[in-house]
Design a protein around this motif. Structure first.
Motif, PDB file in Angstrom:
ATOM      1  N   PHE A  20      34.972  -1.534 -18.474  1.00 29.48           N
ATOM      2  CA  PHE A  20      35.271  -2.738 -18.114  1.00 29.48           C
ATOM      3  C   PHE A  20      36.956  -2.627 -17.974  1.00 29.48           C
ATOM      4  CE2 PHE A  20      31.516  -5.412 -19.061  1.00 29.48           C
ATOM      5  CZ  PHE A  20      30.898  -4.696 -19.745  1.00 29.48           C
ATOM      6  N   ASP A  21      37.280  -3.143 -17.052  1.00 25.11           N
ATOM      7  CA  ASP A  21      38.852  -3.666 -16.821  1.00 25.11           C
ATOM      8  C   ASP A  21      39.012  -4.927 -18.109  1.00 25.11           C
ATOM      9  OD1 ASP A  21      41.406  -4.248 -16.130  1.00 25.11           O
ATOM     10  OD2 ASP A  21      40.633  -6.185 -14.934  1.00 25.11           O
ATOM     11  N   LEU A  22      40.025  -5.035 -18.500  1.00 27.34           N
ATOM     12  CA  LEU A  22      40.288  -6.314 -19.555  1.00 27.34           C
ATOM     13  C   LEU A  22      40.886  -7.544 -18.831  1.00 27.34           C
ATOM     14  CD1 LEU A  22      40.727  -7.310 -22.281  1.00 27.34           C
ATOM     15  CD2 LEU A  22      42.935  -6.040 -22.551  1.00 27.34           C
ATOM     16  N   ASP A  23      42.150  -7.542 -18.311  1.00 29.13           N
ATOM     17  CA  ASP A  23      42.706  -8.767 -18.057  1.00 29.13           C
ATOM     18  C   ASP A  23      41.901  -9.412 -16.728  1.00 29.13           C
ATOM     19  OD1 ASP A  23      44.720  -8.531 -20.331  1.00 29.13           O
ATOM     20  OD2 ASP A  23      45.577  -6.990 -18.995  1.00 29.13           O
ATOM     21  N   ASP A  24      41.716 -10.646 -16.940  1.00 30.76           N
ATOM     22  CA  ASP A  24      41.235 -11.298 -15.909  1.00 30.76           C
ATOM     23  C   ASP A  24      39.711 -10.752 -15.357  1.00 30.76           C
ATOM     24  OD1 ASP A  24      42.608 -13.619 -14.853  1.00 30.76           O
ATOM     25  OD2 ASP A  24      44.091 -12.055 -14.274  1.00 30.76           O
ATOM     26  N   THR A  25      39.065  -9.930 -16.210  1.00 25.98           N
ATOM     27  CA  THR A  25      37.724  -9.283 -16.288  1.00 25.98           C
ATOM     28  C   THR A  25      36.927  -9.806 -17.483  1.00 25.98           C
ATOM     29  OG1 THR A  25      38.267  -7.557 -14.775  1.00 25.98           O
ATOM     30  CG2 THR A  25      36.378  -7.317 -16.053  1.00 25.98           C
ATOM     31  N   LEU A  26      37.567  -9.602 -18.575  1.00 27.30           N
ATOM     32  CA  LEU A  26      36.807 -10.378 -19.817  1.00 27.30           C
ATOM     33  C   LEU A  26      37.469 -11.495 -20.180  1.00 27.30           C
ATOM     34  CD1 LEU A  26      36.604  -6.794 -21.857  1.00 27.30           C
ATOM     35  CD2 LEU A  26      34.724  -8.241 -20.344  1.00 27.30           C
ATOM     36  N   LEU A 190      33.365  -2.310 -14.073  1.00 27.55           N
ATOM     37  CA  LEU A 190      33.762  -3.821 -13.645  1.00 27.55           C
ATOM     38  C   LEU A 190      35.231  -4.101 -13.471  1.00 27.55           C
ATOM     39  CD1 LEU A 190      31.193  -3.357 -15.873  1.00 27.55           C
ATOM     40  CD2 LEU A 190      30.723  -5.472 -15.039  1.00 27.55           C
ATOM     41  N   ASP A 191      35.718  -4.657 -12.527  1.00 21.71           N
ATOM     42  CA  ASP A 191      37.144  -5.083 -12.172  1.00 21.71           C
ATOM     43  C   ASP A 191      37.366  -6.137 -11.449  1.00 21.71           C
ATOM     44  OD1 ASP A 191      39.913  -2.907 -12.726  1.00 21.71           O
ATOM     45  OD2 ASP A 191      40.330  -4.421 -11.700  1.00 21.71           O
ATOM     46  N   ASP A 192      38.338  -6.908 -11.568  1.00 21.01           N
ATOM     47  CA  ASP A 192      38.747  -8.119 -10.873  1.00 21.01           C
ATOM     48  C   ASP A 192      39.554  -7.637  -9.737  1.00 21.01           C
ATOM     49  OD1 ASP A 192      40.893  -7.793 -12.942  1.00 21.01           O
ATOM     50  OD2 ASP A 192      41.779  -9.089 -11.557  1.00 21.01           O
ATOM     51  N   ASN A 193      40.019  -6.514  -9.570  1.00 17.18           N
ATOM     52  CA  ASN A 193      41.176  -5.937  -8.531  1.00 17.18           C
ATOM     53  C   ASN A 193      40.131  -5.129  -7.496  1.00 17.18           C
ATOM     54  OD1 ASN A 193      42.888  -4.007  -7.125  1.00 17.18           O
ATOM     55  ND2 ASN A 193      44.464  -5.162  -8.439  1.00 17.18           N
TER      56      ASN A 193
HETATM   57 MG   LIG Z   1      42.306  -7.104 -14.364  1.00 19.96          MG
END
Ligand SMILES: [Mg+2]
Length: 264
Positions: A20-26, A190-193
């Motif tokens: 998992f990505d962290l920022d804006d993912t979790l 999993l990532d938001d980018n």
């Molecule tokens: Mg992110």
């Protein structure tokens, strides 16, 4: 009380590990963390690098666009920036209390029996603070972060000797694969980018784009919010014991999520 299902780890789930990505993912940085971060980076550009205040916002945007982060950009341009100093300036003063405990996410993560790993461009202190605020740090086996990708940065004065390595660089992904000791083909990333998702695909991950309703070309799944993985990627919970398991799991998960959101 934990609502852990702990399905046995069978052969039917296509995933052994989730990264998992962290920022804006979790969590969403839209609660104010993102804005505060932007302000801190701009202050850094003015106070430490001497950019005029009127240009800070543009410079920040250009550095991010061309180098992936302001720190990476500044060092590539020859600025002798100490990464620890930079991180304590831009992350150290963030209003972390804006990140709230997420028991819904916690229950979801605890129901996943596979290995769970964080892979973030942020520094370790930021990652730990954010995970602590969300109350999910103990759900993860490992944090792969700025320091993991850039172990030699502090040793070198020459900014061109060790360029800052971050997602979406393939080198950064290869370091992560090695450090996490995962088989990319059996790993969900999993990532938001969108660029990170594309790079993840190149190294062989199965990929989920978070924060979007529609998949990018390289994404195998799109999750508007990460907890939608219950509905969108139910095969995570497949145990291989019988074919109905997946349906049972889905309704069990729905009820877990429904009950926990009340007490959140
Ligand atoms: Mg992110």
């Amino acid at each position: 009380m934990d609502s852990c299902m702990n399905p046995s780890r069978g052969s039917a789930s296509p995933f052994d590990s989730l990264i998992f990505d962290l920022d804006d993912t979790l969590y969403s940085s839209k609660s104010g963390i993102g804005q505060a971060l932007k302000r801190n980076v701009e202050d850094f550009l003015v106070e430490k690098c001497g950019f005029p205040e009127s240009e800070a916002s543009n410079v920040n945007r250009e550095l991010f666009k061309n180098y992936g982060s302001s720190l990476a950009g500044l060092r590539a341009l020859g600025y002798d920036i100490n990464p620890d100093e930079y991180h304590s300036f831009v992350h150290g003063r963030l209003p972390y209390d804006l990140i709230k405990p997420d028991s819904r996410l916690r229950n979801l993560l605890q129901s996943i029996s596979q290995r769970k790993i964080i892979f973030t461009n942020s520094d370790r202190i930021h990652a730990m603070k954010a995970l602590d605020r969300l109350e999910i740090r103990d759900c993860f086996e490992k944090i792969i972060c700025f320091e993991t990708m850039n172990p030699n940065l502090l040793k070198s004065k020459r900014t061109d000797e060790f360029p800052v390595l971050l997602k979406p660089s393939l080198k950064a992904f290869r370091i992560a694969v090695e450090d996490a000791e995962v088989d990319p083909r059996r790993t969900l990333f999993l990532d938001d980018n969108v660029k990170n998702v594309a790079a993840g695909k190149v190294v062989g991950f199965r990929t989920a784009l978070v924060g979007k309703a529609i998949k990018s070309k390289e994404a195998d799944y799109a999750l508007e919010v990460v907890t939608n993985m219950v509905q969108v990627i139910p095969e995570i919970w497949l145990s291989g014991e019988n074919d109905e398991r997946i349906n049972r799991t889905r309704s069990e998960m729905d009820s877990i999520l429904a009950t926990t959101s009340v007490g959140a």
